[in-house]
Scaffold this active site. Structure first.
Site, PDB file in Angstrom:
ATOM      1  N   HIS A 133       0.392  -1.033  -0.114  1.00 33.55           N
ATOM      2  CA  HIS A 133       0.156  -0.030  -0.188  1.00 33.55           C
ATOM      3  C   HIS A 133       1.118   0.895   0.119  1.00 33.55           C
ATOM      4  CE1 HIS A 133      -2.793   3.078   0.824  1.00 33.55           C
ATOM      5  NE2 HIS A 133      -2.096   3.389   1.814  1.00 33.55           N
ATOM      6  N   HIS A 138       1.093   5.128  -2.312  1.00 31.72           N
ATOM      7  CA  HIS A 138       1.907   6.654  -2.856  1.00 31.72           C
ATOM      8  C   HIS A 138       3.433   6.585  -2.968  1.00 31.72           C
ATOM      9  CE1 HIS A 138      -0.748   7.318   0.668  1.00 31.72           C
ATOM     10  NE2 HIS A 138      -0.510   6.366   1.545  1.00 31.72           N
ATOM     11  N   GLU A 178      -5.017   9.851  -0.474  1.00 32.83           N
ATOM     12  CA  GLU A 178      -5.436   8.493  -0.136  1.00 32.83           C
ATOM     13  C   GLU A 178      -6.688   8.197  -1.281  1.00 32.83           C
ATOM     14  OE1 GLU A 178      -4.424   5.848   1.327  1.00 32.83           O
ATOM     15  OE2 GLU A 178      -3.055   6.716   3.138  1.00 32.83           O
ATOM     16  N   SER A 200      -4.170   0.797  -5.409  1.00 32.93           N
ATOM     17  CA  SER A 200      -3.712  -0.707  -4.529  1.00 32.93           C
ATOM     18  C   SER A 200      -4.160  -1.311  -4.018  1.00 32.93           C
ATOM     19  CB  SER A 200      -2.845  -0.073  -2.915  1.00 32.93           C
ATOM     20  OG  SER A 200      -3.774   0.301  -2.017  1.00 32.93           O
TER      21      SER A 200
END
Length: 297
Positions: A133, A138, A178, A200
């Site tokens: 993740h 990111h 996010e 993700s």
């Protein structure tokens, strides 16, 4: 961006040397064959799924920093490429870290990446962010100069913020970094993904772009700061930015101005995650199919 959890305590108990800023040296010797196989499987699956659904900057960034390998990447090698691109680097951490430390890292162009990998039976759902993740979700966009500067500005704005204003910062991060979408008229559904929690996740990749259930609303900073969100299901609402330049304004000067005197925003009762207001610019109004009635945070 939350306080230490049971999983984080487990990592401390494992005997890894943790510095005061919660960073560790990436323990590459602790990765087993299963860890590398999970990385390879997740990378190949998400890369194929995101074609045409994720923004170009994300897809190009993942290749640029060398994530297209059949094993858990070396954080040092990723950092070297990232530093050359935008002056950022990644640092290994045992798991979720306290807000203040997280902000300090961002303000110094360091992105914390959890070192451990999920197990093979957790491919589709994980309660806490793991290496896949954090690193796959990111870091690729940190190769984009405008996005990288936006995250840096967010970290600087958050330093020294009042405790009571932390929910405002959390909502902004959640609905952009996010779970953010971006307008793209060339895309089949008119939007593309940039949020790490979406790219993700196999399920949310498809749901966020193609499902009729959620709302998709034009991004408005004050609206986002007053909106609760979901941590246990797919999102009821996605906010759609026009560009990373708009995001830079929101994560930098925009939130800094609100944090200078957050009382008015804090005093207002926040909207539910699925609310649609008369003042909203609606891209798609959700059918609400499958929504739970409670559980917003």
């Amino acid at each position: 961006m939350v306080a230490a959890t049971a999983k984080l305590q487990e990592q401390f108990d494992a005997g890894l040397t943790t510095r005061p800023d919660f960073t560790i040296d990436q323990p590459r010797e602790r990765y087993g064959a299963a860890d590398h196989a999970v990385w390879d499987q997740l990378y190949r699956r998400q890369r194929a799924l995101l074609e045409g659904r994720a923004c170009d900057a994300f897809m190009e960034g993942a290749l640029r920093i060398g994530l297209n390998v059949a094993h858990v990447p070396s954080f040092a090698q990723v950092s070297e490429r990232l530093m050359a691109a935008t002056g950022w680097r990644i640092v290994a951490v045992p798991g979720l870290v306290p807000e203040r430390i997280f902000f300090e890292h961002l303000a110094n162009r360091r992105f914390p990446v959890t070192w451990w990998m999920r197990s093979p039976d957790q491919l589709d759902y994980l309660e806490e962010p793991d290496c896949f993740h954090d690193l796959f979700g990111h870091v690729p966009l940190l190769t984009d100069p405008t996005f990288a500067d936006a995250i840096h500005a967010y970290g600087r704005a958050a330093l020294g913020v009042e405790e009571r204003a932390l929910p405002l910062l959390a909502r902004l991060y959640w609905y952009t970094v996010e779970f953010g979408l971006m307008r793209d008229p060339s895309a089949p559904y008119g939007v593309k993904i940039y949020g790490a929690g979406i790219v993700s996740s196999k399920g949310e990749t498809l749901y966020s772009v193609e499902s009729a259930a959620p709302n998709r609303l034009a991004f408005d900073l004050d609206r986002v700061l007053r909106t609760r969100y979901r941590i246990d299901t797919f999102q009821k609402t996605y906010f759609v930015i026009d560009s990373f330049a708009q995001l830079f304004d929101a994560l930098g000067a925009g939130i800094a101005s609100r944090l200078a005197d957050p009382a008015a925003l804090i005093a207002v009762q926040p909207h539910a995650a699925g609310d649609v207001l008369q003042s909203d610019t609606i891209i798609t109004r959700g059918t609400r199919e499958g929504w739970l009635d409670d559980g917003d945070v």
